[in-house]
Design an enzyme around this catalytic site. Structure first.
Site, PDB file in Angstrom:
ATOM      1  N   CYS A   1       7.400  -1.480  -0.270  1.00 14.03           N
ATOM      2  CA  CYS A   1       7.213  -2.499   0.857  1.00 14.03           C
ATOM      3  C   CYS A   1       8.379  -3.405   1.193  1.00 14.03           C
ATOM      4  CB  CYS A   1       5.701  -3.117   1.131  1.00 14.03           C
ATOM      5  SG  CYS A   1       5.415  -4.439  -0.384  1.00 14.03           S
TER       6      CYS A   1
ATOM      7  N   ASP B   1      -3.179   2.172 -13.717  1.00 11.07           N
ATOM      8  CA  ASP B   1      -2.296   0.871 -13.715  1.00 11.07           C
ATOM      9  C   ASP B   1      -2.047   0.319 -14.986  1.00 11.07           C
ATOM     10  OD1 ASP B   1      -1.850  -0.823 -11.087  1.00 11.07           O
ATOM     11  OD2 ASP B   1      -2.090  -2.040 -12.885  1.00 11.07           O
TER      12      ASP B   1
ATOM     13  N   ASP C   1       4.051   3.418  -6.603  1.00 10.18           N
ATOM     14  CA  ASP C   1       4.322   2.432  -5.600  1.00 10.18           C
ATOM     15  C   ASP C   1       4.463   1.056  -6.190  1.00 10.18           C
ATOM     16  OD1 ASP C   1       3.924   0.778  -3.156  1.00 10.18           O
ATOM     17  OD2 ASP C   1       1.842   0.603  -3.431  1.00 10.18           O
TER      18      ASP C   1
END
Length: 386
Positions: free
Chosen positions: A338, A245, A285
């Site tokens: 999302c 990350d 993502d």
């Protein structure tokens, strides 16, 4: 606290939110000033606030304004209650209704509960089902759990949860999913959760992860955050799973979570990632509008602007460009959001493939709150062979 006092507390929180304070900060500030409030009181106040944020436009119309008080009046009317029953001015309840407030508000528009500029973007996704989608956004999202099949099966997990007062049922067609039917607030304190037998994870995410044919070898979760998808991938296949990350602090809880789940996930900072070479699959993502999760995070829809959406699209494109060279020839680049917006999903993938020679789209899928729970998009891209 009485029901009226709980509603007055929600009004205080909402006034701070309407004035620009993030809702979680407003809730925290209220809780610190109300040491007398028990856990049930805090949960009830939170529920009032989030129910209003999901249906802010409807509540404002029915309540006759945008203040916390007006929104609370509108909430009670939307729920079929009589505001005068709680607006009594007694026992820390809100002051009694004025004549103007008693007269009622106006009939809300069916499209009032999302920013108007997003309506064409949502309609492009669901077409004639826009009205049901907007209705879904006004309701609370179900709570789903992912069962760690390396540790326990679905019947065993249901029984383990029940011992701690959490009722859950398997979801048809989803190998790892349970939907919680009662006791959701007990999940994080129950033994099954603390021992890594189950994880909180939305149904749409579980469907996407399980629907991908993850390659054998090495898989990198490039935007890992807390690592929920890395854990799901590790449970689904026998490959080596790595997590990275841009802010390594977000992954702080991942090693102990992986240990509890009985899987191995190696976290990589930027320097370690540079030494790893290429991977068989890389998952991105990416940060997004969150438009698929607006009933779970209703504040997000009121913060989103066209300018912020354009900025997110630039970030997404940059992440794809950074991650592509980490994929071995013939390997997979998996893109997830999302979001329900085509600009963040299909258009983003089309733009990448037009600029990156030889990449091919192997798979795409998109759930909405009408087909699963949250809206969730995924695409699998194949890298050109050497």
């Amino acid at each position: 606290m009485t029901p009226g006092a709980r509603l007055q507390a929600a009004i205080v929180v909402l006034d701070a939110w309407v004035a620009g304070m993030p809702v979680e900060q407003a809730l925290t500030n209220w809780a610190r000033s109300a040491r007398y409030a028990g856990s049930g009181d805090r949960a009830a106040v939170r529920d009032h606030v989030y129910d209003i944020m999901r249906a802010r436009g409807t509540c404002a119309a029915l309540g006759g304004g945008e203040t916390g008080r007006a929104l609370a009046i509108g909430l009670l009317r939307m729920q079929g209650g009589d505001p005068a029953a709680l607006f009594t001015g007694q026992g820390h309840a809100p002051d009694a209704l004025s004549e103007a407030e008693l007269a009622g508000g106006t009939e809300p528009a069916g499209t009032a509960d999302v920013p108007g500029w997003t309506l064409p973007l949502l309609e492009a996704r669901v077409g004639g089902e826009l009205a049901p989608l907007l209705g879904a956004f006004r309701s609370r999202a179900p709570v789903y759990l992912r069962v760690n099949l390396r540790r326990i099966d679905l019947p065993g997990s249901v029984a383990a949860l029940a011992r701690d007062g959490v009722a859950a049922e398997p979801v048809a067609g989803a190998a790892t999913a349970l939907v919680v039917t009662s006791g959701a607030r007990r999940i994080k304190s129950c033994t099954a959760y603390q021992d890594g037998l189950v994880e909180l994870q939305d149904l749409s995410v579980q469907r996407a992860v399980r629907g991908i044919d993850w390659p054998e070898g090495r898989i990198l979760d490039y935007c890992a955050g807390g690592g929920g998808k890395a854990l799901a991938i590790a449970d689904a296949c026998g490959s080596q799973v790595f997590a990275h990350d841009a802010n390594p602090g977000r992954m702080a809880d991942l090693p102990p979570r992986a240990e509890r789940a009985g899987v191995v996930i190696r976290t990589l900072d930027r320097a370690a990632l540079a030494r790893m070479g290429r991977f068989d699959a890389v998952l991105c993502d990416v940060p997004c509008s969150g438009s698929g999760t607006w009933r779970r995070d209703p504040e997000a829809k009121w913060r989103l602007t066209p300018e912020r959406l354009a900025e997110l699209e630039r970030v997404q494109a940059a992440i794809l460009a950074e991650a592509a060279p980490l994929v071995r020839p013939g390997g997979s680049l998996v893109y997830m959001t999302c979001s329900l917006f085509h600009a963040e999903n299909e258009a983003q993938i089309a733009r990448f493939c037009a600029q990156a020679t030889g990449w091919q789209v192997a798979q795409t899928g998109c759930d909405t709150p009408l087909s699963a729970s949250d809206g969730f998009f995924h695409a699998v891209l194949r890298a050109p062979e050497a």
